[in-house]
Design an enzyme around this catalytic site. Structure first.
Site, PDB file in Angstrom:
ATOM      1  N   GLU A  28      69.806  71.834  54.797  1.00  0.00           N
ATOM      2  CA  GLU A  28      71.044  72.434  54.668  1.00  0.00           C
ATOM      3  C   GLU A  28      72.082  71.930  53.764  1.00  0.00           C
ATOM      4  O   GLU A  28      72.463  70.643  54.065  1.00  0.00           O
ATOM      5  CB  GLU A  28      71.599  72.622  56.453  1.00  0.00           C
ATOM      6  CG  GLU A  28      72.662  73.632  56.520  1.00  0.00           C
ATOM      7  CD  GLU A  28      73.198  74.102  57.751  1.00  0.00           C
ATOM      8  OE1 GLU A  28      72.671  73.525  58.710  1.00  0.00           O
ATOM      9  OE2 GLU A  28      74.428  74.830  58.053  1.00  0.00           O
ATOM     10  N   ARG A 252      61.608  62.645  64.599  1.00  0.00           N
ATOM     11  CA  ARG A 252      62.498  62.287  63.679  1.00  0.00           C
ATOM     12  C   ARG A 252      62.561  60.790  63.651  1.00  0.00           C
ATOM     13  O   ARG A 252      62.176  60.038  64.596  1.00  0.00           O
ATOM     14  CB  ARG A 252      63.591  63.013  63.813  1.00  0.00           C
ATOM     15  CG  ARG A 252      64.451  62.553  65.222  1.00  0.00           C
ATOM     16  CD  ARG A 252      65.526  63.780  65.401  1.00  0.00           C
ATOM     17  NE  ARG A 252      66.630  63.566  64.634  1.00  0.00           N
ATOM     18  CZ  ARG A 252      66.871  64.482  63.667  1.00  0.00           C
ATOM     19  NH1 ARG A 252      66.613  65.798  63.804  1.00  0.00           N
ATOM     20  NH2 ARG A 252      68.289  64.360  63.005  1.00  0.00           N
ATOM     21  N   LYS A 262      74.548  64.237  60.331  1.00  0.00           N
ATOM     22  CA  LYS A 262      75.361  64.439  59.266  1.00  0.00           C
ATOM     23  C   LYS A 262      76.847  64.563  59.673  1.00  0.00           C
ATOM     24  O   LYS A 262      77.816  64.383  59.113  1.00  0.00           O
ATOM     25  CB  LYS A 262      75.019  65.690  58.315  1.00  0.00           C
ATOM     26  CG  LYS A 262      74.094  65.594  57.336  1.00  0.00           C
ATOM     27  CD  LYS A 262      73.414  66.678  56.578  1.00  0.00           C
ATOM     28  CE  LYS A 262      72.564  67.506  57.436  1.00  0.00           C
ATOM     29  NZ  LYS A 262      72.007  68.689  56.598  1.00  0.00           N
TER      30      LYS A 262
HETATM   31  P1  ATP Z   1      71.402  66.202  60.924  1.00  0.00           P
HETATM   32  O1  ATP Z   1      71.067  66.329  62.426  1.00  0.00           O
HETATM   33  O2  ATP Z   1      71.688  64.872  60.360  1.00  0.00           O
HETATM   34  O3  ATP Z   1      72.585  67.074  60.527  1.00  0.00           O
HETATM   35  P2  ATP Z   1      69.618  68.250  60.112  1.00  0.00           P
HETATM   36  O4  ATP Z   1      68.140  68.070  60.870  1.00  0.00           O
HETATM   37  O5  ATP Z   1      70.356  69.131  60.554  1.00  0.00           O
HETATM   38  O6  ATP Z   1      70.262  66.568  60.220  1.00  0.00           O
HETATM   39  P3  ATP Z   1      68.857  69.494  57.859  1.00  0.00           P
HETATM   40  O7  ATP Z   1      69.406  69.605  56.230  1.00  0.00           O
HETATM   41  O8  ATP Z   1      68.352  70.684  58.655  1.00  0.00           O
HETATM   42  O9  ATP Z   1      69.442  68.345  58.592  1.00  0.00           O
HETATM   43  O10 ATP Z   1      67.328  68.815  57.558  1.00  0.00           O
HETATM   44  C1  ATP Z   1      66.331  68.921  56.607  1.00  0.00           C
HETATM   45  C2  ATP Z   1      65.063  68.289  56.923  1.00  0.00           C
HETATM   46  O11 ATP Z   1      65.075  66.792  56.914  1.00  0.00           O
HETATM   47  C3  ATP Z   1      64.607  69.191  58.426  1.00  0.00           C
HETATM   48  O12 ATP Z   1      63.204  69.345  58.024  1.00  0.00           O
HETATM   49  C4  ATP Z   1      64.817  67.974  59.169  1.00  0.00           C
HETATM   50  O13 ATP Z   1      63.834  67.912  60.199  1.00  0.00           O
HETATM   51  C5  ATP Z   1      64.646  66.641  58.358  1.00  0.00           C
HETATM   52  N1  ATP Z   1      65.294  65.548  59.226  1.00  0.00           N
HETATM   53  C6  ATP Z   1      66.793  65.600  59.548  1.00  0.00           C
HETATM   54  N2  ATP Z   1      66.878  64.417  60.082  1.00  0.00           N
HETATM   55  C7  ATP Z   1      65.802  63.691  60.094  1.00  0.00           C
HETATM   56  C8  ATP Z   1      65.490  62.330  60.610  1.00  0.00           C
HETATM   57  N3  ATP Z   1      66.420  61.547  61.316  1.00  0.00           N
HETATM   58  N4  ATP Z   1      64.183  62.041  60.626  1.00  0.00           N
HETATM   59  C9  ATP Z   1      63.115  62.555  60.111  1.00  0.00           C
HETATM   60  N5  ATP Z   1      63.346  63.984  59.482  1.00  0.00           N
HETATM   61  C10 ATP Z   1      64.640  64.540  59.403  1.00  0.00           C
HETATM   62 MG    MG Z   2      69.358  71.215  60.624  1.00  0.00          MG
END
Ligand code: ATP
Ligand code: MG
Length: 541
Positions: A28, A252, A262
């Site tokens: 995102e 994760r 983020k």
């Molecule tokens: P955050 O919680 O930091 O905002 P998010 O999951 O909302 O992260 P996205 O942009 O939706 O961020 O994530 C893109 C991809 O990265 C998704 O498939 C998500 O599952 C993966 N991802 C995000 N954080 C992690 C992590 N700590 N370890 C492994 N994969 C991750």
């Molecule tokens: Mg997300």
């Protein structure tokens, strides 16, 4: 073989999806990528590479309020820097029209309805997993009424929050995500790509699987928190009778002493606890890049951590270990003296300079050698001399001998001090027979120290970093505290150093090893004439 590989290999054996593999990375664009995303990227791209497939980059831009092109650009840059190339670049927002048409289709089939309840009413009616929910009073609206209302939602006739479109699934499901999940909400907001074209936006669960489907993704790899969403992912694909990718979840990445959200990283930036998203203390990919991490070290780290099905916390020292391992192979060696004190070789000819050969990288024979100017006055590290030393101190002390790297064995005779008792100069004599490479150079001394010629040194600023947080789990807080309270107030130290004069912005290596000290890189704040170095990691743990 990890469990994702097992699933993929099984599918290939069964000729599922014509034995093809197509994955996607779906960020995102609401912030910069962090080391957790790097792990996801390595898995998404890595799996496709391993099985001869391709990977798409898809921006999951369904939430117009928080998203921005700044983030889109940084995400593209970071993935490239990590060393991956996507086959196609897409945006969930490109599918808004198709998603809308599919929503009408579900309405026509009696599988979706417009609900006028408020957010609070909807939550209350959903209830709790252990008891059946309460159907909304709007659940049995006719297809005609639903279609009419949904079209008017799109046309902008209703204010934000006044109506939603819900899938009609099962208000008694023990999985709360199946209790008539929201598909669309009204949001009169400007979108960074679609502008003001839309005032209804699809929810993540309605957009994600269908976007995967449109792109022909075969394996939709995501993190564990989406496991409970999988029945819904499957339900939409089945109800719409479209290509059905398989969602696979892995744990994760969590790192000790590190925040990995983020939203919270954004807070660190906005409240100026750090210099920006790319502050070398940040766990963002751009922060690690600025800190001097190699892309290879991050890929190695992801590989070492592997894929797990259960959440765990990885020690941040493993990341540092991976940095060290790779930097040892690629870093250009250089002499840099961090807390300098002057060394004077009393018996060395006044005004003389001689060149000594220095090895650029003992791990890489192709890196060659360079000439270093040696002379009468040198800078050495203050810590390499002790006035009062015990038997275990092998470096310089009055009466003792050490080797100056690439040059001679010296012996300390006396020191100069100022009125306050600070050492201002260390006097030594050298033995001309002991130059590195000469027969007598094999004479044993217990220590070798590094140096920079006073007349051929440039002053530099060196930034040394400690962990940004004081505690292993910054998210663990007492009442009334937040992760902000765990910030280490002492995480940045700026010090003066003398480095070899040949380094400048036009003639710099990507990665340096300051001999005997650690790994460093030139920071973007540098100008010619004022170099700034970041310490990546020390030589040893
Ligand atoms: P955050 O919680 O930091 O905002 P998010 O999951 O909302 O992260 P996205 O942009 O939706 O961020 O994530 C893109 C991809 O990265 C998704 O498939 C998500 O599952 C993966 N991802 C995000 N954080 C992690 C992590 N700590 N370890 C492994 N994969 C991750
Ligand atoms: Mg997300």
């Amino acid at each position: 073989m990890n469990f994702i590989e097992e699933i993929i290999e099984e599918d290939i054996r069964n000729n599922k999806n014509d034995a093809k593999v197509k994955t996607r990375f779906p960020p995102e664009p609401n912030g910069y990528l962090h080391i957790g995303h790097a792990k996801a990227i390595c898995i998404d791209f890595g799996m496709a590479q391993k099985y001869g497939g391709t990977t798409n980059l898809r921006f999951d831009d369904t939430n117009p309020v928080k998203e921005d092109v700044e983030y889109v650009d940084s995400i593209r840059e970071d993935i490239h820097w990590l060393g991956f190339q996507w086959a196609e670049e897409h945006y969930a927002s490109d599918y808004f029209e198709q998603l809308y048409q599919w929503a009408e289709q579900l309405i026509q089939e009696g599988l979706a309805y417009v609900d006028d309840s408020t957010q609070e009413e909807i939550s209350a009616m959903r209830g709790v997993p252990t008891k059946p929910g309460t159907p909304s009073p709007y659940r049995d609206r006719s297809v005609e009424e639903n279609l009419d209302l949904f079209r008017r939602m799109r046309a902008g006739e209703f204010p934000d929050g006044s109506k939603v479109l819900r899938a009609k699934i099962d208000m008694n499901s023990p999985n709360m995500h199946m209790r008539d999940p929201i598909m669309y909400r009204i949001l009169h907001a400007h979108h960074h790509r679609t502008g003001d074209k839309w005032c209804i936006y699809p929810m993540y669960d309605y957009a994600h699987g269908q976007s995967d489907s449109i792109e022909g993704i075969t394996h939709s790899i995501c993190t564990l928190e989406f496991e409970v969403h999988r029945p819904l992912y499957d339900w939409f694909c089945e109800a719409l009778k479209i290509h059905h990718p398989q969602q696979i979840e892995f744990a994760r990445l969590n790192l000790s002493y590190t925040i990995m959200s983020k939203r919270k990283l954004m807070q660190l930036v906005q409240e100026k606890h750090v210099m920006g998203w790319d502050d070398p203390r940040m766990p963002t990919i751009c922060g690690l890049r600025r800190r001097g991490y190699t892309p290879q070290s991050i890929r190695n780290f992801a590989e070492t951590v592997g894929v797990a099905k259960r959440d765990n916390i990885i020690d941040v020292s493993l990341l540092e270990f991976c940095a060290r391992e790779d930097l040892n192979k690629v870093a250009t060696r250089t002499m840099a003296v961090l807390d300098p004190v002057k060394l004077i070789i009393d018996n060395y000819p006044e005004g003389q300079t001689e060149e000594v050969d220095a090895v650029n990288n003992p791990e890489d024979p192709n890196a060659g050698t360079r000439k270093l100017p040696f002379g009468k006055e040198l800078w050495i590290e203050r810590a390499d001399f002790r006035e009062v030393a015990d038997k275990k101190f092998y470096r310089l002390t009055i009466g003792s001998e050490v080797r100056l790297k690439y040059a001679y064995i010296i012996k300390c005779t006396h020191i100069d001090k100022d009125a306050e008792g600070n050492i201002t100069a260390i006097h030594v004599t050298y033995d001309p027979e002991t130059k590195s490479g000469l027969p007598l150079s094999n004479r044993k001394v217990k220590a070798t120290i590094h140096w920079v010629n006073v007349n051929h040194a440039q002053e530099a600023e060196v930034r040394l970093f400690e962990r940004l947080f004081n505690v292993p789990d910054p998210d663990e807080c007492e009442e009334g505290q937040t992760f902000i309270d765990h910030i280490n107030p002492d995480s940045l130290h700026v010090t003066k150093a003398f480095v070899e004069e040949t380094i400048n912005l036009n003639n710099k290596a990507d990665y340096y090893q300051f001999e005997r000290t650690g790994y460093f890189c030139v920071d973007k704040d540098s100008t010619n004439g004022h170099l700034v170095f970041n310490k990546t990691v020390s030589l040893k743990q």
